[in-house]
Design a protein around this motif. Structure first.
Motif, PDB file in Angstrom:
ATOM      1  N   ARG A 151       0.825  -1.200   0.000  1.00 24.38           N
ATOM      2  CA  ARG A 151       0.000   0.000   0.000  1.00 24.38           C
ATOM      3  C   ARG A 151       0.867   1.259   0.000  1.00 24.38           C
ATOM      4  N   HIS A 152       1.974   1.204   0.762  1.00 24.21           N
ATOM      5  CA  HIS A 152       2.880   2.354   0.829  1.00 24.21           C
ATOM      6  C   HIS A 152       3.433   2.679  -0.553  1.00 24.21           C
ATOM      7  N   TRP A 153       3.957   1.666  -1.268  1.00 23.13           N
ATOM      8  CA  TRP A 153       4.534   1.915  -2.573  1.00 23.13           C
ATOM      9  C   TRP A 153       3.479   2.251  -3.609  1.00 23.13           C
ATOM     10  N   ARG A 154       2.272   1.714  -3.441  1.00 24.41           N
ATOM     11  CA  ARG A 154       1.197   2.084  -4.347  1.00 24.41           C
ATOM     12  C   ARG A 154       0.868   3.562  -4.207  1.00 24.41           C
ATOM     13  N   ASP A 155       0.805   4.044  -2.958  1.00 23.47           N
ATOM     14  CA  ASP A 155       0.488   5.443  -2.726  1.00 23.47           C
ATOM     15  C   ASP A 155       1.603   6.363  -3.202  1.00 23.47           C
ATOM     16  N   HIS A 156       2.846   5.869  -3.221  1.00 20.30           N
ATOM     17  CA  HIS A 156       3.988   6.695  -3.624  1.00 20.30           C
ATOM     18  C   HIS A 156       4.425   6.415  -5.059  1.00 20.30           C
ATOM     19  N   GLU A 157       3.607   5.740  -5.812  1.00 26.88           N
ATOM     20  CA  GLU A 157       3.969   5.375  -7.179  1.00 26.88           C
ATOM     21  C   GLU A 157       4.226   6.610  -8.036  1.00 26.88           C
ATOM     22  N   SER A 158       3.351   7.609  -7.916  1.00 25.98           N
ATOM     23  CA  SER A 158       3.525   8.827  -8.699  1.00 25.98           C
ATOM     24  C   SER A 158       4.785   9.569  -8.296  1.00 25.98           C
ATOM     25  N   ASP A 159       5.077   9.599  -6.980  1.00 26.54           N
ATOM     26  CA  ASP A 159       6.302  10.252  -6.518  1.00 26.54           C
ATOM     27  C   ASP A 159       7.528   9.629  -7.168  1.00 26.54           C
ATOM     28  N   LEU A 160       7.597   8.313  -7.135  1.00 27.47           N
ATOM     29  CA  LEU A 160       8.757   7.607  -7.667  1.00 27.47           C
ATOM     30  C   LEU A 160       8.883   7.814  -9.170  1.00 27.47           C
ATOM     31  N   ALA A 161       7.773   7.687  -9.890  1.00 26.53           N
ATOM     32  CA  ALA A 161       7.813   7.837 -11.346  1.00 26.53           C
ATOM     33  C   ALA A 161       8.209   9.251 -11.746  1.00 26.53           C
ATOM     34  N   GLU A 162       7.602  10.259 -11.116  1.00 31.21           N
ATOM     35  CA  GLU A 162       7.931  11.639 -11.447  1.00 31.21           C
ATOM     36  C   GLU A 162       9.361  11.978 -11.049  1.00 31.21           C
ATOM     37  N   GLY A 163       9.809  11.444  -9.910  1.00 26.96           N
ATOM     38  CA  GLY A 163      11.172  11.714  -9.480  1.00 26.96           C
ATOM     39  C   GLY A 163      12.204  11.147 -10.433  1.00 26.96           C
ATOM     40  N   LEU A 164      12.029   9.897 -10.843  1.00 26.05           N
ATOM     41  CA  LEU A 164      12.958   9.280 -11.781  1.00 26.05           C
ATOM     42  C   LEU A 164      12.926   9.986 -13.136  1.00 26.05           C
ATOM     43  N   MET A 165      11.747  10.420 -13.556  1.00 28.05           N
ATOM     44  CA  MET A 165      11.629  11.111 -14.833  1.00 28.05           C
ATOM     45  C   MET A 165      12.348  12.453 -14.792  1.00 28.05           C
ATOM     46  N   GLY A 166      12.105  13.226 -13.717  1.00 28.08           N
ATOM     47  CA  GLY A 166      12.732  14.542 -13.621  1.00 28.08           C
ATOM     48  C   GLY A 166      14.245  14.456 -13.530  1.00 28.08           C
ATOM     49  N   CYS A 167      14.756  13.559 -12.682  1.00 32.30           N
ATOM     50  CA  CYS A 167      16.209  13.421 -12.534  1.00 32.30           C
ATOM     51  C   CYS A 167      16.842  12.895 -13.816  1.00 32.30           C
ATOM     52  N   GLY A 168      16.171  11.962 -14.485  1.00 31.61           N
ATOM     53  CA  GLY A 168      16.696  11.451 -15.746  1.00 31.61           C
ATOM     54  C   GLY A 168      16.762  12.520 -16.816  1.00 31.61           C
ATOM     55  N   MET A 169      15.751  13.363 -16.906  1.00 29.77           N
ATOM     56  CA  MET A 169      15.766  14.447 -17.886  1.00 29.77           C
ATOM     57  C   MET A 169      16.873  15.444 -17.587  1.00 29.77           C
ATOM     58  N   ALA A 170      17.119  15.705 -16.293  1.00 31.56           N
ATOM     59  CA  ALA A 170      18.192  16.633 -15.923  1.00 31.56           C
ATOM     60  C   ALA A 170      19.544  16.100 -16.390  1.00 31.56           C
ATOM     61  N   VAL A 171      19.791  14.816 -16.162  1.00 34.97           N
ATOM     62  CA  VAL A 171      21.055  14.217 -16.588  1.00 34.97           C
ATOM     63  C   VAL A 171      21.161  14.218 -18.107  1.00 34.97           C
ATOM     64  N   MET A 172      20.070  13.876 -18.784  1.00 34.90           N
ATOM     65  CA  MET A 172      20.083  13.828 -20.236  1.00 34.90           C
ATOM     66  C   MET A 172      20.305  15.207 -20.843  1.00 34.90           C
ATOM     67  N   ALA A 173      19.717  16.245 -20.227  1.00 33.20           N
ATOM     68  CA  ALA A 173      19.866  17.599 -20.759  1.00 33.20           C
ATOM     69  C   ALA A 173      21.307  18.075 -20.661  1.00 33.20           C
ATOM     70  N   VAL A 174      22.032  17.634 -19.631  1.00 31.49           N
ATOM     71  CA  VAL A 174      23.407  18.084 -19.427  1.00 31.49           C
ATOM     72  C   VAL A 174      24.399  17.222 -20.200  1.00 31.49           C
ATOM     73  N   THR A 175      24.208  15.902 -20.174  1.00 34.93           N
ATOM     74  CA  THR A 175      25.193  15.002 -20.783  1.00 34.93           C
ATOM     75  C   THR A 175      24.993  14.814 -22.279  1.00 34.93           C
ATOM     76  N   GLY A 176      23.759  15.015 -22.761  1.00 37.08           N
ATOM     77  CA  GLY A 176      23.493  14.826 -24.187  1.00 37.08           C
ATOM     78  C   GLY A 176      23.742  13.396 -24.618  1.00 37.08           C
ATOM     79  N   THR A 177      24.631  13.219 -25.611  1.00 42.92           N
ATOM     80  CA  THR A 177      24.905  11.880 -26.141  1.00 42.92           C
ATOM     81  C   THR A 177      26.065  11.207 -25.429  1.00 42.92           C
ATOM     82  N   ALA A 178      26.573  11.800 -24.331  1.00 41.52           N
ATOM     83  CA  ALA A 178      27.685  11.182 -23.607  1.00 41.52           C
ATOM     84  C   ALA A 178      27.279   9.828 -23.020  1.00 41.52           C
ATOM     85  N   VAL A 179      26.029   9.723 -22.586  1.00 47.71           N
ATOM     86  CA  VAL A 179      25.508   8.451 -22.088  1.00 47.71           C
ATOM     87  C   VAL A 179      24.870   7.702 -23.258  1.00 47.71           C
TER      88      VAL A 179
END
Length: 205
Positions: A58-86
């Motif tokens: 139940r805890h992870w179900r309630d925090h599903e949006s938090d986890l998904a949005e957090g991973l998406m935002g942090c991933g976009m930040a890394v991608m915006a800075v590193t470009g094709t390096a990764v």
């Protein structure tokens, strides 16, 4: 990500701040408290009745949006800075499995289906952008590379642009006609920032 360095850094700061905020909420209330499915009784009573395993689910179900949005935002930040390096394949392995899991969860459970489909589209879009950028290479224009599959790029732009407009209208309008208070409005603003970041990356890819 192609485009002026200032734009890339501003986008990285915006998405990293939004993603970090949602990840920090994993220890607290769900990112979308109004949209969470409440358990019967208090959390303590529910945990006693169902046991620790059900309480964790139940805890992870309630925090599903938090986890998904957090991973998406942090991933976009890394991608915006590193470009094709990764390499694009790395991003595919990072976001491909969550996208599949979200699609399967949406197919099996009707509750939160819209949210899971939205997050699955976001994860697939991240994989798509990384692979297109990797195929373009550092010496090519991202816009020219993205022109190869224009239908998919255009469809993603329409989806995230429409979602940003819809989410922004919900953020600015409530039943009472006023802007929501910070406890409810800030998580929605973070989700809107992530969507706008996705739209900007698709536009400047």
């Amino acid at each position: 990500m192609h485009g002026p360095d200032l734009v890339s850094w501003l986008l990285a700061v915006l998405t990293a701040a939004s993603g970090g905020y949602c990840l920090s909420r994993l220890r607290h209330a769900p990112c979308s408290p109004a949209e969470a499915v409440p358990a019967e009784g208090t959390p303590t009573e529910a945990a006693r009745a169902d046991g620790p395993t059900a309480a964790r689910r139940r805890h992870w179900r309630d925090h599903e949006s938090d986890l998904a949005e957090g991973l998406m935002g942090c991933g976009m930040a890394v991608m915006a800075v590193t470009g094709t390096a990764v390499p694009g394949e790395v991003w595919a392995w990072v976001y491909g499995p969550p996208a599949v899991l979200l699609l399967l969860a949406a197919a099996r459970r009707p509750d939160r289906r819209a949210h899971r489909l939205h997050h699955a589209v976001g994860a697939l879009a991240m994989t798509y952008m990384a692979l297109v950028m990797a195929a373009a290479g550092p010496g090519h224009s991202g816009h020219h590379a993205a022109a190869d599959p224009p239908a998919l790029t255009g469809a993603l732009l329409v989806y995230f642009g429409g979602y940003a407009l819809w989410s922004g209208s919900r953020l600015l309008s409530t039943d009472g006609g006023t802007v929501p208070v910070a406890s409810a409005g800030l998580p929605r603003a973070c989700r809107l920032s992530v969507v706008i970041g996705m739209f900007a990356m698709l536009l400047t890819m």
